[in-house]
Design a protein around this motif. Structure first.
Motif, mmCIF file in Angstrom:
data_model
loop_
_atom_site.group_PDB
_atom_site.id
_atom_site.type_symbol
_atom_site.label_atom_id
_atom_site.label_comp_id
_atom_site.label_asym_id
_atom_site.label_seq_id
_atom_site.Cartn_x
_atom_site.Cartn_y
_atom_site.Cartn_z
ATOM 1 N N UNK A 1 8.383 16.734 1.706
ATOM 2 C CA UNK A 1 9.312 15.777 1.554
ATOM 3 C C UNK A 1 8.953 14.186 1.893
ATOM 4 N N UNK A 2 7.486 13.990 2.169
ATOM 5 C CA UNK A 2 7.032 12.706 2.315
ATOM 6 C C UNK A 2 6.737 12.013 1.212
ATOM 7 N N UNK A 3 6.841 10.759 0.924
ATOM 8 C CA UNK A 3 6.884 9.839 -0.432
ATOM 9 C C UNK A 3 5.389 9.879 -0.332
ATOM 10 N N UNK A 4 5.019 9.192 -1.547
ATOM 11 C CA UNK A 4 3.651 8.627 -1.746
ATOM 12 C C UNK A 4 3.345 7.657 -0.703
ATOM 13 N N UNK A 5 4.095 6.520 -0.414
ATOM 14 C CA UNK A 5 3.841 5.734 0.349
ATOM 15 C C UNK A 5 3.561 6.098 1.800
ATOM 16 N N UNK A 6 4.386 6.954 2.178
ATOM 17 C CA UNK A 6 4.142 7.672 3.707
ATOM 18 C C UNK A 6 3.010 8.696 3.582
ATOM 19 N N UNK A 7 2.708 9.267 2.458
ATOM 20 C CA UNK A 7 1.462 10.126 2.665
ATOM 21 C C UNK A 7 0.284 9.394 2.751
ATOM 22 N N UNK A 8 0.226 8.090 1.864
ATOM 23 C CA UNK A 8 -0.963 7.241 1.892
ATOM 24 C C UNK A 8 -0.917 6.583 3.087
ATOM 25 N N UNK A 9 0.046 6.367 3.737
ATOM 26 C CA UNK A 9 -0.123 5.780 5.196
ATOM 27 C C UNK A 9 -0.805 6.510 6.084
#
Length: 305
Positions: free
Chosen positions: A98-106
């Protein structure tokens, strides 16, 4: 007359030279035009194929992400991303998907110190993005763009001809014997979904095996073990009912290396119907994922008061 003939001969020779020069000039022009035409014809297919030149780079990016994941991440999370002794499942775990790309990247850049995950900012942004792309592959990403089935037809099959609803629940409708498939399509690849339908006995988990029980008074039960220890067995039978047995009161207890799920869907359903059914599961999972509140933060991400 004799004096005129040389002049006539000279004129003819001049005319011949002019004609020769003219023919030579035309031949040269024709050669140049032919060469230019050939160059244009060679250039046209190259231009037509120009977009495909991105494919090797894309393949390289995916390959780079795989290599980095296997050398850096797999030690904790496993080669398939489904977890190891030191790291959780990042492939099929719903919270991670469920994590967005932005959250995963962070998270990849900064790590999660409290959980023991180090920061990987030193790898550089291109490599980190490649790892994230490969992670999406492990999570079964981009499935809806590649499946050709009709989700509406798949829904009719699920609740009708295929009979999946008898054992499986989806969005609150269906049986309890099988797993809830509401979000199943977000956890596995198209290939794995299709295999699970056509060959349910492949990679069968121990708790998914068929259990046969015969009591001392001769009663017979068929179902799935839900809980078990050295002295007792709780099983769920085909009608959905739960039964608790003391093993001391059993005459026969057998675990069969097969699932209760029918294994003939590969012949009962056509290839197109299988595509429809897979498409329905994917679409249902995607809809469920989109319905979740966006940007919801976990407790560890909330700022302290």
């Amino acid at each position: 007359m004799f004096a005129i003939q040389p002049q006539t001969g000279t004129a003819r020779n001049s005319d011949f030279r002019l004609i020769s020069l003219s023919n030579g000039f035309c031949a040269a022009i024709a050669t140049l035009l032919f060469a230019a035409f050939a160059l244009v014809m060679q250039a046209r297919p190259q231009q037509a194929n120009a977009p495909t030149r991105k494919n090797p780079a894309e393949r390289f990016g995916a390959e780079e992400g795989r290599k980095t994941f296997e050398s850096v991440c797999a030690t904790c999370h496993g080669l398939d991303g489904k977890g190891g002794e030191r790291g959780p499942n990042v492939a099929t775990r719903a919270e991670v998907q469920r994590l967005s790309d932005e959250e995963t990247l962070r998270i990849l850049q900064a790590g999660i110190p409290a959980a023991g995950m180090p920061a990987f900012r030193a790898l550089g942004l291109p490599k980190i993005k490649a790892v994230m792309s490969y992670l999406r592959v492990l999570q079964g990403g981009s499935k809806t763009a590649t499946i050709r089935g009709n989700g509406q037809n798949g829904k009719s099959l699920f609740f009708g001809k295929a009979g999946c609803v008898k054992c499986h629940m989806i969005n609150g409708e269906g049986g309890f014997l099988g797993a809830d498939l509401s979000s199943y399509g977000s956890n596995v690849s198209i290939k794995d979904i299709r295999t699970a339908i056509t060959d349910p006995n492949e990679d069968l988990e121990p708790m998914e095996r068929t259990v046969l029980v015969t009591t001392l008074d001769g009663r017979e039960f068929t179902g799935i073990a839900r809980n078990e220890d050295n002295f007792s067995l709780q099983m769920q039978t085909l009608d959905g009912a739960f039964h608790l047995f003391a093993k001391a009161n059993l005459k026969h207890l057998e675990y069969q290396p097969k699932s209760l799920m029918p294994s003939d869907y590969g012949s009962v359903l056509s290839p197109g119907e299988l595509d429809d059914l897979v498409s329905f599961l994917l679409h249902t999972a995607q809809t469920a994922k989109q319905a979740q509140p966006p940007g919801k933060k976990t407790k560890r991400e909330e700022p302290d008061d």
